[in-house]
Design an enzyme around this catalytic site. Structure first.
Site, mmCIF file in Angstrom:
data_model
loop_
_atom_site.group_PDB
_atom_site.id
_atom_site.type_symbol
_atom_site.label_atom_id
_atom_site.label_comp_id
_atom_site.label_asym_id
_atom_site.label_seq_id
_atom_site.Cartn_x
_atom_site.Cartn_y
_atom_site.Cartn_z
ATOM 1 N N ASP A 13 -23.603 -43.948 27.570
ATOM 2 C CA ASP A 13 -24.418 -42.311 27.374
ATOM 3 C C ASP A 13 -23.317 -41.261 27.719
ATOM 4 O O ASP A 13 -24.125 -40.499 28.196
ATOM 5 C CB ASP A 13 -25.499 -42.605 28.339
ATOM 6 C CG ASP A 13 -26.338 -43.734 28.113
ATOM 7 O OD1 ASP A 13 -26.319 -44.404 27.248
ATOM 8 O OD2 ASP A 13 -27.258 -44.121 28.969
ATOM 9 N N LYS A 75 -30.425 -46.368 22.398
ATOM 10 C CA LYS A 75 -31.399 -47.185 23.244
ATOM 11 C C LYS A 75 -32.369 -46.214 24.051
ATOM 12 O O LYS A 75 -32.125 -45.162 23.899
ATOM 13 C CB LYS A 75 -30.616 -47.923 24.355
ATOM 14 C CG LYS A 75 -29.723 -47.084 25.510
ATOM 15 C CD LYS A 75 -29.178 -47.821 26.474
ATOM 16 C CE LYS A 75 -28.334 -47.060 27.507
ATOM 17 N NZ LYS A 75 -29.139 -46.266 28.471
ATOM 18 N N CYS A 108 -28.430 -45.119 34.547
ATOM 19 C CA CYS A 108 -28.038 -46.361 33.391
ATOM 20 C C CYS A 108 -27.043 -47.202 33.872
ATOM 21 O O CYS A 108 -27.014 -48.480 33.582
ATOM 22 C CB CYS A 108 -27.703 -45.728 32.202
ATOM 23 S SG CYS A 108 -29.363 -44.597 31.684
#
Length: 179
Positions: A13, A75, A108
């Protein structure tokens, strides 16, 4: 120690405006790029993740450019490992040493580490290639992962583990990665 035959990197990310807002964004990008170049040099696979790219934007262009043969996996879950495609790729690769880099450390990256540890992977967190928007969140995220059993490392240490020895033309090419 981490070896190139058993290692895989998961890039988590590093995208959009968030990638510019995190603590030490420039250093994060520099160290992540160094790690990705080393993956090319040592033929270590990279699993590339993006959280809601339609909302958060794409991966930072400087990093995406280092993954020309790769496609990001979009995702919605915070944990990258919760995505079935990641589980399938890890099974296919049959590599048990997973190096994590990306953002945010306490969300995350942390949740991915916990899920991987539960699945019996050896998790290594490249601390200089991870970050959060707040320094204390970053520190707490690292501490939580370490408490769960993740190994903490830095990119340079990891690269020297992969290289293993000095000398020869390969070492000269390797030195260009760390300068």
């Amino acid at each position: 120690m981490i070896n190139t035959e058993n290692a895989v990197v998961i890039l988590i990310d590093v995208q959009g405006k968030l990638a510019q807002k995190v603590v030490n964004s420039d250093a994060l990008h520099q160290k992540t790029a160094q790690l990705l170049r080393a993956c090319q040099h040592f033929d270590v696979p990279v699993i590339w993740m993006e959280q809601l790219p339609d909302k958060l934007g794409p991966t930072s262009p400087s990093l995406a450019a280092l993954l020309p043969e790769n496609t990001p996996i979009a995702k919605q879950t915070f944990s990258a490992y919760a995505h079935p495609e990641v589980q399938q790729k890890l099974t296919t690769l049959n590599r048990k040493q997973v190096i994590l880099c990306g953002i945010e450390t306490h969300i995350c990256v942390y949740q991915t580490a916990c899920d991987l540890l539960r699945a019996h992977y050896h998790v290594h967190v490249a601390v200089d290639a991870t970050s959060s928007c707040h320094a204390n969140h970053y520190q707490v995220g690292l501490s939580m992962m370490q408490q769960h059993g993740a190994w903490i490392t830095v990119v340079e240490s990891l690269l020297f583990e992969w290289q293993q020895q000095a000398g020869g033309d390969d070492f000269k090419r390797f030195l260009s990665l760390i300068k």
